[in-house]
Design a protein around this motif. Structure first.
Motif, PDB file in Angstrom:
ATOM      1  N   HIS A 155       1.050  -1.220   0.108  1.00  0.00           N
ATOM      2  CA  HIS A 155       0.082   0.157   0.045  1.00  0.00           C
ATOM      3  C   HIS A 155       0.697   1.256   0.057  1.00  0.00           C
ATOM      4  O   HIS A 155       2.173   1.303   0.213  1.00  0.00           O
ATOM      5  CB  HIS A 155      -1.087  -0.045   1.126  1.00  0.00           C
ATOM      6  CG  HIS A 155      -0.454   0.057   2.580  1.00  0.00           C
ATOM      7  ND1 HIS A 155       0.313  -1.053   2.896  1.00  0.00           N
ATOM      8  CD2 HIS A 155      -0.565   1.179   3.494  1.00  0.00           C
ATOM      9  CE1 HIS A 155       0.904  -0.523   4.025  1.00  0.00           C
ATOM     10  NE2 HIS A 155       0.513   0.634   4.589  1.00  0.00           N
ATOM     11  N   HIS A 170      -7.591  -0.176   5.268  1.00  0.00           N
ATOM     12  CA  HIS A 170      -6.465   0.382   5.976  1.00  0.00           C
ATOM     13  C   HIS A 170      -6.194   1.549   5.139  1.00  0.00           C
ATOM     14  O   HIS A 170      -5.792   2.623   5.587  1.00  0.00           O
ATOM     15  CB  HIS A 170      -5.334  -0.556   6.015  1.00  0.00           C
ATOM     16  CG  HIS A 170      -4.013   0.308   6.693  1.00  0.00           C
ATOM     17  ND1 HIS A 170      -3.820   0.664   8.055  1.00  0.00           N
ATOM     18  CD2 HIS A 170      -2.763   0.558   6.148  1.00  0.00           C
ATOM     19  CE1 HIS A 170      -2.784   1.342   8.051  1.00  0.00           C
ATOM     20  NE2 HIS A 170      -2.042   1.116   6.829  1.00  0.00           N
ATOM     21  N   ASP A 191      -0.563  -3.774   5.862  1.00  0.00           N
ATOM     22  CA  ASP A 191      -1.014  -3.173   7.236  1.00  0.00           C
ATOM     23  C   ASP A 191      -2.586  -3.587   7.286  1.00  0.00           C
ATOM     24  O   ASP A 191      -3.144  -2.865   8.339  1.00  0.00           O
ATOM     25  CB  ASP A 191      -0.930  -1.495   7.134  1.00  0.00           C
ATOM     26  CG  ASP A 191       0.325  -1.348   7.498  1.00  0.00           C
ATOM     27  OD1 ASP A 191       1.233  -2.280   7.495  1.00  0.00           O
ATOM     28  OD2 ASP A 191       0.820  -0.417   7.574  1.00  0.00           O
ATOM     29  N   HIS A 244       6.390   1.724   3.663  1.00  0.00           N
ATOM     30  CA  HIS A 244       6.203   0.630   3.008  1.00  0.00           C
ATOM     31  C   HIS A 244       6.881   0.926   1.532  1.00  0.00           C
ATOM     32  O   HIS A 244       7.263  -0.077   0.536  1.00  0.00           O
ATOM     33  CB  HIS A 244       4.715   0.219   2.937  1.00  0.00           C
ATOM     34  CG  HIS A 244       4.394  -0.273   4.057  1.00  0.00           C
ATOM     35  ND1 HIS A 244       4.157  -1.504   4.468  1.00  0.00           N
ATOM     36  CD2 HIS A 244       3.871   0.538   5.380  1.00  0.00           C
ATOM     37  CE1 HIS A 244       3.865  -1.647   5.588  1.00  0.00           C
ATOM     38  NE2 HIS A 244       3.506  -0.426   6.171  1.00  0.00           N
ATOM     39  N   THR A 257      -2.760   1.481  12.488  1.00  0.00           N
ATOM     40  CA  THR A 257      -2.751   3.131  12.180  1.00  0.00           C
ATOM     41  C   THR A 257      -3.818   3.291  11.401  1.00  0.00           C
ATOM     42  O   THR A 257      -4.224   2.390  10.473  1.00  0.00           O
ATOM     43  CB  THR A 257      -1.493   3.490  11.512  1.00  0.00           C
ATOM     44  OG1 THR A 257      -1.385   2.796  10.236  1.00  0.00           O
ATOM     45  CG2 THR A 257      -0.354   3.238  12.538  1.00  0.00           C
ATOM     46  N   HIS A 317       1.386   3.957   1.862  1.00  0.00           N
ATOM     47  CA  HIS A 317       2.109   4.519   3.040  1.00  0.00           C
ATOM     48  C   HIS A 317       3.633   4.517   2.872  1.00  0.00           C
ATOM     49  O   HIS A 317       4.304   3.688   2.413  1.00  0.00           O
ATOM     50  CB  HIS A 317       1.647   3.823   4.641  1.00  0.00           C
ATOM     51  CG  HIS A 317       0.286   4.223   4.734  1.00  0.00           C
ATOM     52  ND1 HIS A 317      -0.507   3.592   5.744  1.00  0.00           N
ATOM     53  CD2 HIS A 317      -0.508   5.259   4.295  1.00  0.00           C
ATOM     54  CE1 HIS A 317      -1.695   4.021   5.784  1.00  0.00           C
ATOM     55  NE2 HIS A 317      -1.695   5.240   4.975  1.00  0.00           N
TER      56      HIS A 317
HETATM   57 ZN   LIG Z   1       0.045   1.606   6.283  1.00  0.00          ZN
END
Ligand SMILES: [Zn+2]
Lengths: 260, 318
Positions: free
Chosen positions: B108, B186, B205, B113, B214, B110
């Motif tokens: 994903h 997420h 995540d 990552h 998160t 973020h």
């Molecule tokens: Zn994440």
């Protein structure tokens, strides 16, 4: 946080704004170099003023959302509070709002748009004219003040302008309200200042004035407040009135939740 | 003045006053990631992140990455928080397999990552199309924040969005096949990957274990639906995005338990008229208080989720 504050200090140190010494020279516990300037320009260079731990300013250590930074100021340890002024040291518009608690406790929750890491101050004036100042520091990635309101992404914002959502908790002495308004700071390109300027709360039955707020540009979009009335409680219905700088009127009655 | 970002300062430090203001640790020692691969299945290793929030001390090494052996070389899942981290991952991959890295999959968008992607830009970097779009639109904003939080660990890092869309339910690389599960919750696009050889599920995540989940881009109902899908897979083991390897399914159960509690807590707070700062003062239940990055993530989640929950809960004045 240290990085940003350091940068700002370095920046301000090079700025040649005139700074006369204030009537009362305070030792700022946060030592930002900005406090004297606000003491003179926002509080009007008062004769009696002190930093006071009885004014508690609570906020997250870091602003997760620059557009909605929550702050709770509690000055209930002081007697006879007349007004509370909330401001930031660093920001294009330092003054956030002024609160006259009247029948409420000297305690308020609000949200504001943060532009950079900064101290937040609450200057609380008591009936003897003295100012009591509390502070905390909030770290931030920044930009909350100079970006356009999120509301304009939705095309129906005008329909909701000035709508008030909220509730009264009579026994707990609590009123919570959210007023729909873009609260444009005038700092985003091509968007003029458009803000709520005044809000008043009154008991809807007796008409007695309960509290008053004067809002400035940094208050968040769709301003959200909790007012506290302590163990004396508050009536079942509270009228909220106000106006913005374009003359739009706000008028709504909040009620106690049905007993569940 | 708000135009001055930390990123630009690290690029061209021009003022001695600025240097003096930087934390000492930035210049105290050369920064390097110490990445130790741990084998978790046949031909699969994990790099286990610390269950903390980003700091200049941990360099953002808070995320789990996977290295999977194929006949073409190592397939990496997620590339970490910085260019420097990506370089360290490449070293690990070369140590495991002389052919180095064959390809990359990103779970994903973020930043912890995918910010090591630069190092692998000549390789296929697979991700869901929406992940690529989100990485493109939000990458610069993430970068500013990561430079602010991590300082010199980020030197030379620029966001490099994924370059290859995942559009089929199975990807084969070097003779090894992976089932791709295009989920969300997420974030707007979360890719879970099931290794067909070992049955190991790389959950990204969507699953956390003993580290607070998160929520900056979370949609809670969608996230719960994704957890249902992952649970039905009955994986042999689950590699969560953050936290230790899960051999019992505990990461899925714990993540769901936390999301349920979080939503219920915020809804009750709205009914009680609490402001965000008042919610932050409330104690966490014991089962969540010991999670990594607590209470910080709870506080962040209040900021992400409460304004809308409260708005939906408050009646309109008359
Ligand atoms: Zn994440």
């Amino acid at each position: 946080m240290r990085i940003t504050t350091g940068l700002l200090t370095a920046f301000f140190a090079t700025q040649a704004y005139a700074l006369d010494a204030p009537k009362v020279e305070l030792t700022d516990p946060l030592d930002t170099g900005m406090w004297s300037y606000h003491q003179i320009n926002i509080l009007g260079n008062p004769d009696k003023i002190r930093f006071d731990e009885r004014v508690v300013v609570k906020a997250p250590v870091a602003a997760e959302d620059s557009f909605n930074v929550p702050v709770l100021v509690d000055a209930t340890a002081l007697e006879d509070v007349k007004q509370m002024v909330f401001l930031v040291d660093y920001g294009p518009i330092p003054k956030i709002l002024t609160y006259w608690p009247q029948k409420a406790e000297p305690k308020l929750s609000f949200r504001f748009k943060i532009d950079q890491a900064t101290p937040v101050r609450a200057a609380v004036q008591t009936g003897d004219g003295e100012w009591h100042v509390g502070s905390t520091v909030i770290d931030a990635a920044g930009g909350g003040c100079s970006a356009p309101a999120v509301a304009y992404a939705a095309d129906d914002w005008e329909e909701h302008l000035g709508e008030v959502r909220g509730r009264v908790w009579p026994e707990k002495g609590r009123v919570r309200m959210i007023v729909d308004h873009p609260m444009d700071t005038g700092l985003a390109d091509g968007i003029p200042v458009f803000i709520i300027e005044q809000l008043q709360l009154a008991d809807n039955l007796s008409g007695e004035s309960l509290a008053r707020l004067e809002l400035h540009e940094p208050v968040n979009e769709d301003p959200a407040f909790t007012l506290y009335f302590g163990s004396n409680g508050v009536g079942n219905e509270v009228q909220v009135t106000g106006r913005d700088n374009n003359g739009n009127e706000i008028d709504a009655v909040l009620s106690a939740a049905a007993v569940q | 003045m708000t135009d001055l970002t930390k990123r630009q300062f690290l690029g061209a430090v021009g003022s001695t006053a600025v240097i003096a203001a930087l934390p000492k640790s930035v210049f105290a020692a050369p920064l390097s990631y110490d990445l130790a691969p741990v084998q978790v299945a046949d031909g699969i290793w994990m790099i286990e992140g610390r269950t903390e929030y980003f700091s200049a001390e941990n360099g953002g090494a808070i995320v789990n990455c996977a290295l999977i052996e194929t006949e073409a070389g190592i397939v990496l899942v997620d590339t970490g928080p910085s260019r420097k981290y990506g370089e360290a991952l490449l070293d690990v991959a070369r140590g495991l397999n002389g052919r180095g890295v064959a390809g990359v999959m990103i779970t994903h968008h973020h930043p912890d990552h995918f910010f090591g992607n630069q190092v692998f830009s000549d390789k296929p970097i697979h991700a869901l199309p929406e992940t690529r779009a989100l990485a493109e639109s939000q990458g610069d904003g993430f970068a500013d924040n990561m430079y602010r939080l991590l300082g010199d660990w980020m030197r030379g890092t620029e966001p490099a969005p994924p370059n290859t869309d995942v559009s089929s339910s199975v990807i084969s690389i070097g003779g090894r096949s992976f089932e791709t599960l295009p989920l969300s919750g997420h974030t707007g696009a979360d890719l879970a990957i099931l290794d067909q050889k070992t049955g190991l599920l790389i959950a990204g995540d969507l699953a956390f274990l003993n580290r607070a989940p998160t929520t900056p881009h979370a949609d809670l109902p969608t996230w719960r639906a994704a957890l249902d899908v992952l649970t039905e897979k009955n994986a042999s083991a689950i590699l969560p995005g953050h936290g230790p390897l899960d051999t019992s399914g505990a990461s899925l159960a714990q993540t769901r338990d936390y999301l349920d509690w979080l939503e219920a807590t915020l809804k009750q707070a709205a009914l009680d008229g609490l402001d965000m700062v008042e919610i932050m003062d409330e104690p966490l239940p014991d089962r969540f208080a010991g999670m990594g990055a607590m209470p910080q993530e709870f506080h962040r989640s209040i900021a992400h989720l409460y304004p809308q929950i409260e708005r939906d809960s408050m009646p309109l004045g008359q």
